[in-house]
Design an enzyme around this catalytic site. Structure first.
Site, PDB file in Angstrom:
ATOM      1  N   TYR A   1       0.811  -1.220   0.000  1.00 56.46           N
ATOM      2  CA  TYR A   1       0.000   0.000   0.000  1.00 56.46           C
ATOM      3  C   TYR A   1       0.849   1.277   0.000  1.00 56.46           C
ATOM      4  CZ  TYR A   1      -4.614  -2.112   0.286  1.00 56.46           C
ATOM      5  OH  TYR A   1      -5.776  -2.787  -0.011  1.00 56.46           O
TER       6      TYR A   1
ATOM      7  N   GLU B   1      -9.419  -6.985   4.079  1.00 61.66           N
ATOM      8  CA  GLU B   1      -8.511  -8.002   3.559  1.00 61.66           C
ATOM      9  C   GLU B   1      -7.937  -8.871   4.672  1.00 61.66           C
ATOM     10  OE1 GLU B   1      -5.861  -5.651   1.148  1.00 61.66           O
ATOM     11  OE2 GLU B   1      -7.564  -4.929  -0.043  1.00 61.66           O
TER      12      GLU B   1
END
Length: 394
Positions: free
Chosen positions: A98, A140
């Site tokens: 990320y 997630e």
């Protein structure tokens, strides 16, 4: 929740960034892949990079998230986030990736906007990105934790291959080791990692269709211009591939509402999985399956769908053939004239143009948009546009 400080800055700059996305997205991906070429191996689709769809979708999802926050300060676009989270986990995306996306996406925006991107505006978009990232990471983590194993991909061996209609091959994979298996829910998909001739792994998602217990069975339509499907069509029994755990949130609703399964071509795969599940459960729900194919020879999994439908007490199969008179109907259906009741739960799968046409017609005919579900295997700009439209109407 977006801070009051950032709201006016996002509101003022979002239209500009949306307009500049076609220029920002390529800069973002080119920069990221130059710095991290390993991401093209097993994570991102090269075909989607060439078409320009993937960069626009990823960058566009951040914009859609921001637009939602502007009009729904107390909620997130849950449907979009869920769809993205399932796709991420099927690809094995991890938290450490990320910051990489953040740095190169925000860097591309800064490079494109130049001096117009003040430190205050940059800080506001930084806040949006991390709000979205944290929401996705939470989803997630939950998806990864729900699996029966702690691996992203496990080895599977091709046990059987059979031909079906529409230049499609059915591949049945069996576990090649003792990794615990996560049971699949009807309608879910897996990612396959396919090794290309240059040694690069390319991921693709395929809906799971009914098969032997413990197996992963898929149907692959050959795309002569594609990179992965010709390789999968050439696989011989005994070949091994890494396959992900099952993911996907377009599954049957826990309801007794009437069901309508509307598919075209290879889009029949989730419908076959749904029908098999309903038959196994002895469901008495009203089920109407409508499929569109050019001819019988181009109708993948027709026999399996027909057999599953025959086991349902209240199931009907309606066939449309566009290049022959083999179906009950000839040509393409007028979706607005199908008589779908507004309380039906509708599932769509097929080419994007087919689903867009069907969904628009059904909504115009009185079926609520939230009752229509669909799956797209590839970058999904349609969901972003649809979510933005819902936001603007709210």
């Amino acid at each position: 929740m977006l801070s009051e400080k950032s709201k006016p800055l996002i509101e003022a700059t979002a239209p500009v960034i949306v307009e500049r996305l076609p220029e920002i997205a390529p800069k973002f991906y080119n920069s990221m892949f130059q710095a991290h070429p390993e991401l093209i191996n097993g994570v991102f689709s090269r075909a989607n990079q060439k078409s320009g769809a993937q960069p626009l979708t990823l960058a566009g999802s951040v914009i859609a998230f921001a637009q939602h926050l502007l009009t729904h300060s107390d909620s997130y676009p849950d449907e979009m986030l869920s769809r993205v989270a399932h796709k991420h986990t099927s690809l094995g995306i991890v938290e450490e990736q990320y910051p990489i996306v953040h740095d190169h996406l925000l860097g591309a925006i800064a490079d494109d906007l130049g001096d117009a991107l003040t430190p205050e505006i940059a800080e506001a978009w930084d806040e949006v990105y991390w709000l979205m990232a944290e929401a996705l990471l939470k989803l997630e983590r939950g998806l990864y934790a729900s699996q029966a194993n702690d691996v992203m991909f496990a080895p599977y061996r091709l046990a059987e291959r059979t031909e079906t209609g529409g230049d499609t091959v059915v591949l049945t994979f069996e576990p090649a080791d003792d990794t615990p298996q996560t049971p699949a829910v009807a309608g879910q998909y897996v990612s396959l990692q396919t090794r290309m001739s240059d040694g690069v792994d390319q991921p693709r998602q395929f809906t799971l269709i009914p098969g032997p217990e413990g197996a992963r069975r898929i149907a692959v339509k050959k795309d002569m211009d594609g990179e992965v499907s010709p390789v999968l069509h050439a696989l011989e029994v005994g070949a091994e591939l890494p396959i992900s755990n099952p993911y996907g949130d377009v599954v049957l609703t826990d309801s007794e509402a009437p069901l309508v399964f509307l598919s075209a071509g290879i889009g029949v795969t989730p419908m076959v999985a749904f029908l098999d599940k309903l038959a196994a459960d002895g469901s008495t729900r009203e089920v109407r399956a409508i499929r569109v194919d050019p001819t019988d020879a181009d109708a993948p999994l027709l026999a399996e769908q027909t057999e599953a439908m025959s086991k349902l007490a209240n199931g009907t199969l309606e066939r449309w053939t566009t290049k022959s008179e083999e179906g009950e109907h000839t040509g393409r259906p007028d979706f607005s004239a199908l008589g779908v009741s507004p309380d039906s739960h509708v599932y769509l799968c097929g080419r994007l143009e087919f689903m867009q046409e069907a969904r628009s017609a059904l909504v115009d005919a009185g079926v609520p948009g939230q009752n229509i579900r669909y799956e797209i295997f590839g970058p999904d700009m349609w969901m972003l546009h649809d979510d933005a439209a819902r936001t603007q109407k709210a």
